[in-house]
Design an enzyme around this catalytic site. Structure first.
Site, PDB file in Angstrom:
ATOM      1  N   GLU A  85      85.939 -10.042  11.914  1.00  0.00           N
ATOM      2  CA  GLU A  85      84.724  -9.886  12.705  1.00  0.00           C
ATOM      3  C   GLU A  85      83.997  -8.616  12.273  1.00  0.00           C
ATOM      4  O   GLU A  85      83.087  -8.143  12.945  1.00  0.00           O
ATOM      5  CB  GLU A  85      85.042  -9.840  14.193  1.00  0.00           C
ATOM      6  CG  GLU A  85      85.991  -8.722  14.605  1.00  0.00           C
ATOM      7  CD  GLU A  85      85.992  -8.503  16.101  1.00  0.00           C
ATOM      8  OE1 GLU A  85      84.958  -8.052  16.622  1.00  0.00           O
ATOM      9  OE2 GLU A  85      87.022  -8.784  16.737  1.00  0.00           O
ATOM     10  N   CYS A 119      88.696 -11.508  17.505  1.00  0.00           N
ATOM     11  CA  CYS A 119      90.045 -11.320  16.942  1.00  0.00           C
ATOM     12  C   CYS A 119      90.715 -12.639  16.568  1.00  0.00           C
ATOM     13  O   CYS A 119      91.871 -12.653  16.156  1.00  0.00           O
ATOM     14  CB  CYS A 119      90.924 -10.567  17.937  1.00  0.00           C
ATOM     15  SG  CYS A 119      90.175  -9.049  18.518  1.00  0.00           S
ATOM     16  N   HIS A 249      98.479 -11.282  20.586  1.00  0.00           N
ATOM     17  CA  HIS A 249      97.436 -10.375  20.110  1.00  0.00           C
ATOM     18  C   HIS A 249      97.560  -9.098  20.941  1.00  0.00           C
ATOM     19  O   HIS A 249      97.711  -9.167  22.169  1.00  0.00           O
ATOM     20  CB  HIS A 249      96.049 -11.014  20.303  1.00  0.00           C
ATOM     21  CG  HIS A 249      94.940 -10.038  20.074  1.00  0.00           C
ATOM     22  ND1 HIS A 249      94.856  -9.293  18.911  1.00  0.00           N
ATOM     23  CD2 HIS A 249      93.901  -9.648  20.861  1.00  0.00           C
ATOM     24  CE1 HIS A 249      93.790  -8.509  18.990  1.00  0.00           C
ATOM     25  NE2 HIS A 249      93.201  -8.691  20.156  1.00  0.00           N
TER      26      HIS A 249
HETATM   27  N1  ACO Z   1      99.066   8.179  33.117  1.00  0.00           N
HETATM   28  C1  ACO Z   1      99.492   6.896  33.032  1.00  0.00           C
HETATM   29  N2  ACO Z   1      98.661   5.834  33.160  1.00  0.00           N
HETATM   30  C2  ACO Z   1      97.354   6.070  33.357  1.00  0.00           C
HETATM   31  C3  ACO Z   1      96.844   7.385  33.479  1.00  0.00           C
HETATM   32  C4  ACO Z   1      97.761   8.460  33.333  1.00  0.00           C
HETATM   33  N3  ACO Z   1      97.367   9.721  33.399  1.00  0.00           N
HETATM   34  N4  ACO Z   1      95.514   7.304  33.671  1.00  0.00           N
HETATM   35  C5  ACO Z   1      95.190   5.987  33.678  1.00  0.00           C
HETATM   36  N5  ACO Z   1      96.307   5.249  33.504  1.00  0.00           N
HETATM   37  C6  ACO Z   1      96.421   3.797  33.411  1.00  0.00           C
HETATM   38  C7  ACO Z   1      95.547   3.058  34.399  1.00  0.00           C
HETATM   39  O1  ACO Z   1      96.187   2.953  35.667  1.00  0.00           O
HETATM   40  C8  ACO Z   1      95.395   1.735  33.701  1.00  0.00           C
HETATM   41  O2  ACO Z   1      96.571   0.987  33.900  1.00  0.00           O
HETATM   42  P1  ACO Z   1      96.473  -0.537  34.433  1.00  0.00           P
HETATM   43  O3  ACO Z   1      95.785  -1.291  33.335  1.00  0.00           O
HETATM   44  O4  ACO Z   1      97.881  -0.940  34.590  1.00  0.00           O
HETATM   45  O5  ACO Z   1      95.681  -0.489  35.682  1.00  0.00           O
HETATM   46  C9  ACO Z   1      95.361   2.122  32.218  1.00  0.00           C
HETATM   47  O6  ACO Z   1      95.908   3.431  32.141  1.00  0.00           O
HETATM   48  C10 ACO Z   1      93.968   2.163  31.634  1.00  0.00           C
HETATM   49  O7  ACO Z   1      93.188   2.941  32.496  1.00  0.00           O
HETATM   50  P2  ACO Z   1      91.760   2.420  32.981  1.00  0.00           P
HETATM   51  O8  ACO Z   1      91.154   3.432  33.875  1.00  0.00           O
HETATM   52  O9  ACO Z   1      91.870   1.014  33.474  1.00  0.00           O
HETATM   53  O10 ACO Z   1      91.040   2.455  31.558  1.00  0.00           O
HETATM   54  P3  ACO Z   1      89.549   2.286  31.200  1.00  0.00           P
HETATM   55  O11 ACO Z   1      88.834   1.422  32.160  1.00  0.00           O
HETATM   56  O12 ACO Z   1      88.996   3.643  30.989  1.00  0.00           O
HETATM   57  O13 ACO Z   1      89.658   1.522  29.779  1.00  0.00           O
HETATM   58  C11 ACO Z   1      90.036  -0.599  28.687  1.00  0.00           C
HETATM   59  C12 ACO Z   1      90.662   0.559  29.445  1.00  0.00           C
HETATM   60  C13 ACO Z   1      89.215  -1.461  29.644  1.00  0.00           C
HETATM   61  C14 ACO Z   1      91.145  -1.432  28.051  1.00  0.00           C
HETATM   62  C15 ACO Z   1      89.098  -0.024  27.562  1.00  0.00           C
HETATM   63  O14 ACO Z   1      89.850   0.764  26.690  1.00  0.00           O
HETATM   64  C16 ACO Z   1      88.382  -1.115  26.772  1.00  0.00           C
HETATM   65  O15 ACO Z   1      87.331  -1.593  27.196  1.00  0.00           O
HETATM   66  N6  ACO Z   1      88.918  -1.491  25.567  1.00  0.00           N
HETATM   67  C17 ACO Z   1      88.311  -2.526  24.713  1.00  0.00           C
HETATM   68  C18 ACO Z   1      88.449  -3.916  25.287  1.00  0.00           C
HETATM   69  C19 ACO Z   1      89.819  -4.527  25.132  1.00  0.00           C
HETATM   70  O16 ACO Z   1      90.657  -4.064  24.358  1.00  0.00           O
HETATM   71  N7  ACO Z   1      90.065  -5.642  25.852  1.00  0.00           N
HETATM   72  C20 ACO Z   1      91.299  -6.379  25.731  1.00  0.00           C
HETATM   73  C21 ACO Z   1      91.145  -7.850  25.340  1.00  0.00           C
HETATM   74  S1  ACO Z   1      89.796  -8.176  24.263  1.00  0.00           S
HETATM   75  C22 ACO Z   1      90.105  -7.482  22.712  1.00  0.00           C
HETATM   76  O17 ACO Z   1      91.113  -7.690  22.116  1.00  0.00           O
HETATM   77  C23 ACO Z   1      89.063  -6.617  22.160  1.00  0.00           C
END
Ligand code: ACO
Length: 473
Positions: A85, A119, A249
């Site tokens: 991609e 992906c 994945h």
């Molecule tokens: N210690 C331990 N864990 C923590 C801490 C900490 N200090 N702070 C946050 N966390 C945890 C959260 O509780 C959360 O856990 P959970 O998922 O079990 O609830 C996790 O860390 C991530 O924190 P969030 O606040 O949910 O993270 P954020 O919203 O900032 O971003 C996300 C995460 C959405 C995955 C972002 O990185 C993203 O958009 N990535 C790209 C999209 C993606 O990969 N999607 C997956 C499928 S599609 C694909 O493959 C592209």
């Protein structure tokens, strides 16, 4: 010609970039709370490419490496597809650039172009290659599938879930990993969870939370489809015990653990005879199950031992390199063979879940050969990967940020030569020499006799920089 038996993967070649940024350091640099990236996302390191590499150079590196390591003739390839991609050109397929390797050996008779959907493109290319070998079009030669991507996100919460890499797969009959016939289950739908509408930017638009829900829903649907097909085809009841290993994945490793727990939850729902403390989750409304943290925690804990055995060994590369988009699932499969001995993998069944946003998803499986003499070289060919992972160049987050900025500014510009020194790449790595005023790119390959840090006729100023990035280079 007779119907080919045991069609699937004969060999895997994994290319991992030489540079990475450590997630614990990135947490501090980004001002994220300690543990967010390392525990919350479950990541350790994120591989990335400087301005000297692009999707074509990554794919060239993987295919040339595969041909060299397997010692096969370029004329023995009749089908070549690339799943990616990472769009560098809206018309010209990455596959056409790879043809440079084949044309010089007199082979221009090779079917296939590129497959695109987030992906999932690598899986689409793999299915096409397998279909070709199982069809009346097959001419008896091998196919190659390349899954390759440079996964970069704009600064912000998605950036730590990037990565980069390529996997080239040699496909044929009497394979080491043969795909289980009649057991492919697919789910496709139209969703804007992650997409790339701005053709001037490498970065996607991403709705992270939506993408996770779509991922888990696709997992539910394809698992059910796989079970139904196994019941219909072989009168076989499938639950997690049916798979010796389960690969997914991996956008980030924590989501993989949640996915394994999700399958365990689906098995629990399917067996109404079990009554225990998890019973309370049996009647949660489906749409709430994706966001119910108690349910998630309960099934993560319930499936922990099985996860450690069946899936954790597949996360070696994704944990240390990050999301390589199309290549990730295949790097998980490669990781299994790095972390387990040939004897431990002999005759085993490996489940695979492929997800591409937008969305396209499939669940399928492979059976590993029961012939140890065939399996040993397959494993040996992957054994260098742990050494490579441990000998990469760690780049400080501030320098990584500068390199990302440079990529943003230069990536689509004509008339340029890359600034990153190619002699810092691993041996046998293709890289850009020049992009001319007509956007035409030329590539060359670093020597396979390692000359890292050595200039012709003597040493350079950077001889001491072997283990870290030197920003003034
Ligand atoms: N210690 C331990 N864990 C923590 C801490 C900490 N200090 N702070 C946050 N966390 C945890 C959260 O509780 C959360 O856990 P959970 O998922 O079990 O609830 C996790 O860390 C991530 O924190 P969030 O606040 O949910 O993270 P954020 O919203 O900032 O971003 C996300 C995460 C959405 C995955 C972002 O990185 C993203 O958009 N990535 C790209 C999209 C993606 O990969 N999607 C997956 C499928 S599609 C694909 O493959 C592209």
């Amino acid at each position: 010609m007779s119907w080919p038996e045991d069609v699937g993967i004969l060999a895997l070649e994994v290319y991992i970039p030489k540079t990475y940024v450590a997630h614990d350091e990135l947490e501090v640099f980004d001002g994220a709370s300690t543990g967010k990236y390392t525990i919350g996302l479950g990541q350790r390191g994120m591989g990335f490419c400087s301005d000297v590499e692009d999707i074509c150079s990554l794919s060239l590196t993987a295919v040339h490496g595969l041909m060299e390591r397997q010692n096969i003739s370029y004329s023995d390839i009749g089908h070549l597809q690339v799943g990616t991609e990472t769009i560098q050109d809206k018309s010209k397929a990455v596959k056409t650039v790879l043809m440079d390797l084949f044309v010089k050996h007199g082979n221009t008779d090779i079917e296939g172009v590129d497959c695109i959907n987030a992906c999932y493109g690598g899986t689409a290319a793999l299915f096409n290659a397998i279909n070709w070998i199982e069809s009346s079009s097959w001419d008896g030669r091998y196919a190659i599938v390349v899954a390759a991507d440079i996964a970069v996100y704009a600064s912000g919460p998605a950036r730590p879930t990037g990565g980069a890499g390529a996997v080239a797969m040699l496909i044929g009959a009497n394979a080491v990993l043969s795909i289980d016939r009649g057991l492919r289950s697919t789910y496709m739908a139209h969703v804007y969870d992650f997409y790339k509408p701005d053709l001037n930017s490498e970065y996607p638009r991403v709705n992270g939370k939506l993408s996770i829900q779509c991922f888990l829903k696709a997992l539910d649907v394809t698992y059910k489809g796989y079970k139904d097909k196994a019941a219909m085809k072989d009168n076989q009841d499938v639950d997690l015990s049916y798979f010796d290993f389960m690969t997914f994945h991996s956008p980030y490793c924590k989501l993989v653990q949640k996915s394994f727990a999700r399958l365990c939850y689906q098995d629990y729902l399917a067996d109404s005879t079990v009554t225990d403390k998890l019973e309370q989750f049996r009647h949660v409304a489906v749409e709430d199950t994706y966001i119910n943290r108690d349910l998630e925690r309960a099934f993560i804990s319930h499936s922990q031992e099985e996860f450690d055995r069946k899936t954790a060994p597949s996360l070696l590369i994704p944990k240390n390199v990050g999301n390589m988009y199309t290549a990730t699932l295949y790097s998980c499969i490669a990781s299994l063979f790095v972390n387990n001995s040939p004897e431990e993998m002999l005759g085993k069944r490996i489940g695979a879940f492929s997800y591409g946003s937008g969305l396209a998803a499939s669940m399928f499986s492979f059976t590993v050969t029961s012939d140890l003499d065939k399996l040993r070289p397959f494993c040996n060919d992957l054994s260098h990967l742990s050494h490579h992972l441990n000998n990469r160049i760690k780049v400080a987050p501030e320098d990584f940020e500068k390199m990302m900025k440079k990529r943003e500014q230069n990536h689509y510009l004509p008339n340029r030569t890359p600034s990153y020194p190619a002699n810092r790449l691993s041996q046998g790595t293709y890289h850009i020499v020049q992009v001319d005023e007509e956007h035409r790119r030329t590539y060359t390959r670093t020597s396979v006799l390692d000359t890292l840090h050595k200039a012709p006729g003597g040493t350079t100023n950077h001889d001491k920089c072997a283990a870290h990035y030197c920003p003034h280079m």
